[in-house]
Design a protein around this motif. Structure first.
Motif, PDB file in Angstrom:
ATOM      1  N   VAL A  15      41.116  71.379  12.622  1.00 44.66           N
ATOM      2  CA  VAL A  15      42.430  71.298  13.239  1.00 44.66           C
ATOM      3  C   VAL A  15      42.292  71.358  14.751  1.00 44.66           C
ATOM      4  N   VAL A  16      43.003  70.476  15.439  1.00 40.02           N
ATOM      5  CA  VAL A  16      43.007  70.492  16.911  1.00 40.02           C
ATOM      6  C   VAL A  16      44.439  70.289  17.401  1.00 40.02           C
ATOM      7  N   GLY A  17      44.641  70.537  18.690  1.00 46.15           N
ATOM      8  CA  GLY A  17      45.952  70.289  19.282  1.00 46.15           C
ATOM      9  C   GLY A  17      45.983  68.905  19.908  1.00 46.15           C
ATOM     10  N   TYR A  18      47.182  68.341  20.059  1.00 49.16           N
ATOM     11  CA  TYR A  18      47.334  67.092  20.807  1.00 49.16           C
ATOM     12  C   TYR A  18      48.641  67.175  21.575  1.00 49.16           C
ATOM     13  N   PRO A  19      48.768  66.425  22.677  1.00 46.09           N
ATOM     14  CA  PRO A  19      49.969  66.552  23.497  1.00 46.09           C
ATOM     15  C   PRO A  19      51.214  66.107  22.725  1.00 46.09           C
ATOM     16  N   HIS A  20      52.251  66.928  22.750  1.00 45.23           N
ATOM     17  CA  HIS A  20      53.489  66.636  22.030  1.00 45.23           C
ATOM     18  C   HIS A  20      54.642  66.789  23.034  1.00 45.23           C
TER      19      HIS A  20
END
Ligand code: 6R9
Length: 648
Positions: free
Chosen positions: A546-551
């Motif tokens: 799991v990773v973050g991405y710009p939202h």
């Protein structure tokens, strides 16, 4: 980076506690002589036995120890309630605004005293004593604050668990701190929807197996049907009828624990961040006064939930220690309409408003209309917390909501720090949209490179704090080793924040976001490891990363790469099932926004998942993947790129 600078408005320079010069002088004094500075400042609260020692702290490797005012004796509830009775017994302490706009309550300091004493007596009758842990799983109703203060009154240690967490998450938090008493409500109410709190508590207890919860105290909020287990469960209103509204505040030592609050880290299960009594309250009270320029007569509103640290320090403890009127809001920003925040400001004549960038960005999307149809004439200060605020959102907040007359204080801090560390002071600091600006009194931020070298002047690197301050967490509950390992081992002799940061030529700090495996979704901290372990707990999942991405609204979204067990078909239905699964395992705030089924994950030859690559793919930066030569099977990357999920 925005290079705009906003000067301190003339009327602010006049009324604020400090101007630019005053800030500088006080800041210098605070870091030159912490003992002298905090020795004076500690007097802002009442002590039953005054302290003779002020600072006794060490960040030494393997021997981290943090004590402030250690021989002082006090009580937090006394400071937040009793000591105000003589001068402001009839002043409103808490304004409660319900989810339904027709519901509100005003609770004076005298009423607060009676409510908290009753609550404390209900707990005391169920054998809650100094040092015992009490779990609070409540909606945003005044009883949540009464329950926290009742624990503080008895010297018991509360652990507030956000009402959006699942029974599983609740169960692990109850077990970790060995809590025998749970305070909850029948149901919560948010945006017109009911949240089954008591049913969740029942489900959590069922998961605890042999671990026994002795008492569940249930506050009636909606009147919904719930199961009550005789002997264990009691309605709060029935128990409260049987006790008096007198309950002495138990003297506690400055270093006795006040609360535990679980927060996500980059590895393992959430940590029980432990805060103690004296230093915490001095710091919460002082920051609330100076950062928000709190003055007598202000109506102060922080929109956080008491399940987060912001609710602890800046809805309950800081404001009440200062004798303020604090507003507690049960609802959400867009119910019944997108004007709700601004209508509440007009209804209660709010002068100081403190919210999160994610709310600002969401409201910004529906344009200026829902804001400009309200007056907001009472507003004089705006605050932001929880994540970096992008300059566009800052400008909108400043221009449309605050009509260019309200300074915006972008306050950087963490559950671990207890209170605000880097922030403008409204009368003293020229503002740059997107920058948390300069350190609060007593805070020594430094920026270090990967090797730990302290960088000077304009630079970018990792943010550390070089010395202790009174509001700092003292330990991870039950695991001091983990405390030292997590925060003091990366850069010896310094507190490592986990955040990246840039310092510009004016000495302003710009937080760039987490540098560890923590993602920040709508201002809520989420460990990628937690979401991964929830996913792999599903029988059809073999592996997950799991990773973050710009939202656009949430700041960061959750992007999950999932490898399925052999023979399982990746279907749309399974995707939905997995989202539902994670919601159930952790809570709705952990729902993956995007799930990509991947036949394989990029791994090194030693089997380590290369998250850097997954992050780049999630961020749409395919051209910039860096060195992939150490991958065991470089082919998986092309497959991952060609199946990248589209952003919502
Ligand atoms: C108070 C709170 C802490 C993390 C922190 C950082 C981010 C908070 C911020 C900010 C940029 C701000 N953060 N405030 N980033 N500017 N003004 O939010 O505590 O839930 O523990 O989160 O949030 O990354 O490390 P917590």
């Amino acid at each position: 980076m925005s290079d705009k600078i906003y000067d301190v408005p003339a009327q602010w320079a006049e009324r604020a506690y400090l101007d630019e010069h005053g800030y500088k002088a006080k800041y210098e004094a605070s870091v030159r002589d912490p003992d002298g500075f905090w020795g004076e400042e500690g007097k802002r609260i009442d002590w039953f036995t005054p302290y003779t020692k002020v600072k006794n702290t060490s960040y030494a490797p393997g021997a981290v120890s943090i004590k402030w005012f250690e021989d002082g004796v006090t009580n937090i509830a006394h400071n937040c309630i009793d000591r105000h009775l003589a001068t402001r017994g009839d002043q409103v302490a808490i304004i409660w605004e319900g989810d339904d706009p027709s519901q509100s309550r005003h609770i004076t300091y005298r009423e607060l005293h009676d409510e908290v004493c009753r609550f404390a007596n209900v707990l005391r009758n169920r054998s809650v004593q100094k040092g015992d842990r009490v779990t609070i799983y409540m909606p945003m109703i005044p009883e949540a604050a009464f329950a926290m203060l009742a624990c503080a009154r008895l010297g018991a240690v509360h652990s507030v668990v956000f009402g959006g967490f699942s029974p599983d998450s609740l169960a692990s938090r109850i077990r970790d701190c060995d809590s025998k008493m749970i305070i909850t409500a029948d149901e919560g109410l948010r945006g017109g929807r009911k949240v089954p709190l008591k049913a969740n508590v029942d489900a959590a207890i069922a998961k605890l197996g042999d671990f026994e919860v002795d008492h569940v105290v249930v506050v009636k909020r909606t009147g919904g049907t719930v199961n009550m287990k005789p002997g264990r469960d009691v309605w709060y209103h029935e128990a409260a009828d049987l006790v008096t509204s007198e309950c002495p505040a138990v003297p506690v030592n400055a270093e006795d624990p006040l609360f535990i609050l679980y927060t996500s880290g980059s590895t393992g299960s959430p940590k029980g961040v432990l805060h103690t009594t004296g230093g915490y309250l001095v710091y919460a009270s002082m920051t609330h006064q100076y950062v928000f320029d709190y003055h007598e007569g202000d109506i102060y509103w922080c929109t956080a939930d008491v399940g987060w640290v912001t609710g602890h320090s800046y809805i309950v403890y800081g404001p009440l220690a200062n004798g303020a009127t604090t507003l507690m809001f049960e609802g959400v920003p867009n119910y019944p309409t997108n004007s709700r925040f601004w209508e509440v400001i007009d209804k209660h004549k709010v002068s100081i408003f403190y919210t999160a960038p994610t709310a600002i960005r969401a409201l910004m999307q529906s344009g200026d209309g829902p804001v400009t149809k309200t007056s907001r004439a009472s507003l004089r200060l705006l605050g932001s917390v929880g994540e970096p605020i992008n300059p566009e959102a800052w400008e909108w907040y400043y221009r449309v909501v605050g009509e260019e007359r309200c300074p915006v204080v972008d306050t950087w801090w963490q559950t671990e720090t207890g209170g605000i560390l880097i922030t403008p002071l409204p009368g003293a600091t020229r503002l740059k949209p997107g920058s948390a600006t300069t350190p609060f009194f007593g805070i020594v931020p430094q920026i270090v490179d990967a090797e730990g070298k302290v960088l000077e002047g304009p630079c970018e690197g990792n943010l550390v704090i070089a010395d202790s301050w009174p509001g700092q967490m003292r330990t991870v509950y039950g695991d001091h080793e983990r405390f030292m390992q997590t925060y003091f081992s990366t850069y010896p002799n310094k507190y490592f924040t986990g955040d990246g940061c840039r310092r510009d030529a004016d000495g302003y700090y710009w937080i760039t976001g987490r540098v560890d495996d923590v993602i920040n979704v709508s201002g809520h901290r989420m460990g990628t490891a937690e979401v991964e372990s929830a996913l792999v707990a599903h029988p059809k999942v073999s592996e997950a990363a799991v990773v973050g991405y710009p939202h656009d609204i949430k700041g960061q979204g959750i992007y999950a790469y999932v490898t399925l067990m052999a023979g399982i078909e990746p279907t749309e239905e399974l995707r939905k099932e997995l989202v539902g699964w994670v919601r159930q395992e952790i809570g709705p705030i952990a729902s993956p926004d995007l799930i990509q089924f991947a036949p394989g994950l990029p791994k090194t030859r030693s089997g380590k998942i290369m998250r850097r690559i997954l992050r780049k793919i999630a961020e749409d930066e395919f051209a910039n993947l860096g060195d992939t030569s150490t991958l065991a099977d470089p082919g998986v990357v092309d497959d991952l790129i060609s199946h990248r999920q589209n952003k919502k």
